[in-house]
Design a protein around this motif. Sequence first.
Motif, PDB file in Angstrom:
ATOM      1  N   ALA A  18       0.827  -1.205   0.000  1.00  0.00           N
ATOM      2  CA  ALA A  18       0.000   0.000   0.000  1.00  0.00           C
ATOM      3  C   ALA A  18       0.861   1.255   0.000  1.00  0.00           C
ATOM      4  CB  ALA A  18      -0.936  -0.009   1.199  1.00  0.00           C
ATOM      5  N   GLU A  19       1.928   1.253   0.792  1.00  0.00           N
ATOM      6  CA  GLU A  19       2.831   2.416   0.851  1.00  0.00           C
ATOM      7  C   GLU A  19       3.581   2.584  -0.460  1.00  0.00           C
ATOM      8  OE1 GLU A  19       3.983   2.465   5.619  1.00  0.00           O
ATOM      9  OE2 GLU A  19       5.045   1.106   4.254  1.00  0.00           O
ATOM     10  N   LEU A  20       4.050   1.481  -1.017  1.00  0.00           N
ATOM     11  CA  LEU A  20       4.805   1.554  -2.272  1.00  0.00           C
ATOM     12  C   LEU A  20       3.906   1.965  -3.437  1.00  0.00           C
ATOM     13  CD1 LEU A  20       7.508   1.231  -3.671  1.00  0.00           C
ATOM     14  CD2 LEU A  20       7.032  -1.212  -3.947  1.00  0.00           C
ATOM     15  N   ALA A  21       2.644   1.533  -3.410  1.00  0.00           N
ATOM     16  CA  ALA A  21       1.706   1.913  -4.476  1.00  0.00           C
ATOM     17  C   ALA A  21       1.524   3.426  -4.533  1.00  0.00           C
ATOM     18  CB  ALA A  21       0.362   1.223  -4.264  1.00  0.00           C
ATOM     19  N   ARG A  40       8.003  -5.930  -8.416  1.00  0.00           N
ATOM     20  CA  ARG A  40       6.993  -5.376  -7.507  1.00  0.00           C
ATOM     21  C   ARG A  40       6.566  -3.974  -7.946  1.00  0.00           C
ATOM     22  NH1 ARG A  40       8.229  -4.044  -1.256  1.00  0.00           N
ATOM     23  NH2 ARG A  40       6.083  -3.608  -0.550  1.00  0.00           N
ATOM     24  N   ILE A  41       7.532  -3.164  -8.361  1.00  0.00           N
ATOM     25  CA  ILE A  41       7.226  -1.801  -8.825  1.00  0.00           C
ATOM     26  C   ILE A  41       6.323  -1.853 -10.062  1.00  0.00           C
ATOM     27  CG2 ILE A  41       8.222   0.279  -9.869  1.00  0.00           C
ATOM     28  CD1 ILE A  41      10.669  -0.204  -8.023  1.00  0.00           C
ATOM     29  N   VAL A  42       6.675  -2.723 -10.997  1.00  0.00           N
ATOM     30  CA  VAL A  42       5.875  -2.853 -12.223  1.00  0.00           C
ATOM     31  C   VAL A  42       4.465  -3.338 -11.890  1.00  0.00           C
ATOM     32  CG1 VAL A  42       5.632  -4.148 -14.372  1.00  0.00           C
ATOM     33  CG2 VAL A  42       7.860  -3.220 -13.725  1.00  0.00           C
ATOM     34  N   ARG A  43       4.376  -4.311 -10.997  1.00  0.00           N
ATOM     35  CA  ARG A  43       3.066  -4.874 -10.633  1.00  0.00           C
ATOM     36  C   ARG A  43       2.173  -3.814  -9.979  1.00  0.00           C
ATOM     37  NH1 ARG A  43       2.114  -7.044  -5.844  1.00  0.00           N
ATOM     38  NH2 ARG A  43       4.320  -7.504  -5.503  1.00  0.00           N
ATOM     39  N   LEU A  44       2.739  -2.986  -9.107  1.00  0.00           N
ATOM     40  CA  LEU A  44       1.952  -1.970  -8.413  1.00  0.00           C
ATOM     41  C   LEU A  44       1.567  -0.821  -9.344  1.00  0.00           C
ATOM     42  CD1 LEU A  44       3.786  -1.919  -4.963  1.00  0.00           C
ATOM     43  CD2 LEU A  44       1.529  -2.854  -5.488  1.00  0.00           C
ATOM     44  N   GLY A  49      -3.495   1.284 -12.391  1.00  0.00           N
ATOM     45  CA  GLY A  49      -4.193   1.638 -13.621  1.00  0.00           C
ATOM     46  C   GLY A  49      -3.302   2.084 -14.759  1.00  0.00           C
ATOM     47  N   HIS A  50      -1.991   1.981 -14.615  1.00  0.00           N
ATOM     48  CA  HIS A  50      -1.074   2.384 -15.671  1.00  0.00           C
ATOM     49  C   HIS A  50      -0.824   1.233 -16.642  1.00  0.00           C
ATOM     50  CE1 HIS A  50      -0.075   6.158 -13.669  1.00  0.00           C
ATOM     51  NE2 HIS A  50       0.086   5.489 -12.540  1.00  0.00           N
ATOM     52  N   VAL A  51      -0.531   1.579 -17.883  1.00  0.00           N
ATOM     53  CA  VAL A  51      -0.005   0.612 -18.846  1.00  0.00           C
ATOM     54  C   VAL A  51       1.509   0.731 -18.781  1.00  0.00           C
ATOM     55  CG1 VAL A  51       0.112  -0.077 -21.261  1.00  0.00           C
ATOM     56  CG2 VAL A  51      -2.028   0.806 -20.317  1.00  0.00           C
ATOM     57  N   VAL A  52       2.171  -0.351 -18.414  1.00  0.00           N
ATOM     58  CA  VAL A  52       3.587  -0.276 -18.042  1.00  0.00           C
ATOM     59  C   VAL A  52       4.466  -0.974 -19.071  1.00  0.00           C
ATOM     60  CG1 VAL A  52       5.279  -0.763 -16.222  1.00  0.00           C
ATOM     61  CG2 VAL A  52       2.903  -0.296 -15.617  1.00  0.00           C
ATOM     62  N   LEU A  65      10.231  -7.898 -16.882  1.00  0.00           N
ATOM     63  CA  LEU A  65       9.865  -7.972 -18.293  1.00  0.00           C
ATOM     64  C   LEU A  65       8.607  -8.801 -18.482  1.00  0.00           C
ATOM     65  CD1 LEU A  65      13.380  -8.491 -19.943  1.00  0.00           C
ATOM     66  CD2 LEU A  65      11.833  -6.590 -20.408  1.00  0.00           C
ATOM     67  N   ARG A  66       8.532  -9.878 -17.737  1.00  0.00           N
ATOM     68  CA  ARG A  66       7.371 -10.770 -17.869  1.00  0.00           C
ATOM     69  C   ARG A  66       6.115 -10.150 -17.260  1.00  0.00           C
ATOM     70  NH1 ARG A  66       9.737 -14.743 -16.029  1.00  0.00           N
ATOM     71  NH2 ARG A  66      10.362 -15.757 -17.978  1.00  0.00           N
ATOM     72  N   THR A  67       6.264  -9.375 -16.201  1.00  0.00           N
ATOM     73  CA  THR A  67       5.116  -8.775 -15.512  1.00  0.00           C
ATOM     74  C   THR A  67       4.570  -7.563 -16.248  1.00  0.00           C
ATOM     75  OG1 THR A  67       6.011  -9.516 -13.396  1.00  0.00           O
ATOM     76  CG2 THR A  67       4.338  -7.787 -13.313  1.00  0.00           C
ATOM     77  N   ALA A  68       5.439  -6.822 -16.920  1.00  0.00           N
ATOM     78  CA  ALA A  68       5.026  -5.585 -17.585  1.00  0.00           C
ATOM     79  C   ALA A  68       4.024  -5.865 -18.698  1.00  0.00           C
ATOM     80  CB  ALA A  68       6.256  -4.874 -18.147  1.00  0.00           C
ATOM     81  N   ASP A  69       3.220  -4.865 -19.029  1.00  0.00           N
ATOM     82  CA  ASP A  69       2.317  -4.987 -20.168  1.00  0.00           C
ATOM     83  C   ASP A  69       3.113  -5.167 -21.452  1.00  0.00           C
ATOM     84  OD1 ASP A  69      -0.430  -4.494 -19.032  1.00  0.00           O
ATOM     85  OD2 ASP A  69       0.568  -2.680 -18.335  1.00  0.00           O
ATOM     86  N   ILE A  70       4.208  -4.407 -21.578  1.00  0.00           N
ATOM     87  CA  ILE A  70       5.089  -4.512 -22.734  1.00  0.00           C
ATOM     88  C   ILE A  70       6.515  -4.652 -22.235  1.00  0.00           C
ATOM     89  CG2 ILE A  70       5.938  -3.403 -24.834  1.00  0.00           C
ATOM     90  CD1 ILE A  70       3.058  -4.138 -25.053  1.00  0.00           C
ATOM     91  N   GLY A  71       7.099  -5.825 -22.441  1.00  0.00           N
ATOM     92  CA  GLY A  71       8.505  -6.045 -22.099  1.00  0.00           C
ATOM     93  C   GLY A  71       9.371  -5.791 -23.323  1.00  0.00           C
TER      94      GLY A  71
END
Length: 314
Positions: A18-21, A40-44, A49-52, A65-71
Amino acid sequence: LAQQGLLMGNDIEAMSDAELALAVETTNVFAKLTPSHKERIVRLLKANGHVVGFMGDGINDAPALRTADIGISVDSAVDIAKEAADIILLEKSLMILEEGVLEGRRTFANMLKYIKMTASSNFGNVFSVLVASAFIPFLPMLPMHLLVQNLLYDISQIAIPFDNVDDEMLATPQRWQPGEVGRFMLFFGPISSIFDITTFALMWYVFDANTPDHQTLFQSGWFVVGLLTQTLIVHMIRTPKIPFLQSRAALPLMLMTGVIMAVGIFLPMGPLAHYFKLQALPSLYFVFLPVILLAYMALTQAVKGYYICRFGWQ
């Protein structure tokens, strides 16, 4: 880059999700991160609501890379990074990413134009047919007329991928919102029906096309108005600005819509009319036609202004 906050890996370790978000929204420099910190940063950011997009070339970048919307990786990266990436850059230039983002936004904007135009015009056509069928003792338009009209309209839309897109539409990312398309259809679809019904009244009372014996004249009159308004809507809806004055379509689209409108008038007036079960329209019809088209454009522009003030424009 202007620095807007700095977070180190040990700071992130001590934060809850919650704090990092909250922190990721006000921080643009992250340093000394482990692979789990990056992921974790990419996931949050995605949860906010961002496209990362994430770019990396090492083993430590694979989870993010795997978690991001576009790696995004490069052809000289380690194998695991390339396998986790969606895009692999073959040139050593980040300008390719900017060009790709702008081209993607341009493509999405043009795609959205077509969907909005087609949905609203089809909705209006169906509504007009229902109204006409309830009060007119013959078919307001033959199936052949509808097929030809739709074919000509679709041909005019072939040039949409080459159309210009306003700079404002490229400045920020846009998203697919099905509800927006439905609302747009309900606002703009009935506009064409208003002028279809006006055309029905014109053909019925002014030109006496009010019996089955004169149905071909009635159908020809609506065929022309229907095709021309359906084609003009392309220019009205392609931009939130005033069309032709503040924002002009690309030359291919201008030429294509002009040709299709000319063909639409030629079919009932030329030697091919009997093949399509149409007939020549009286000269007086072409006095009313520009008035109907100009009124249609004016009302569409007025509704567009209200729609933009109320809901915005995508």
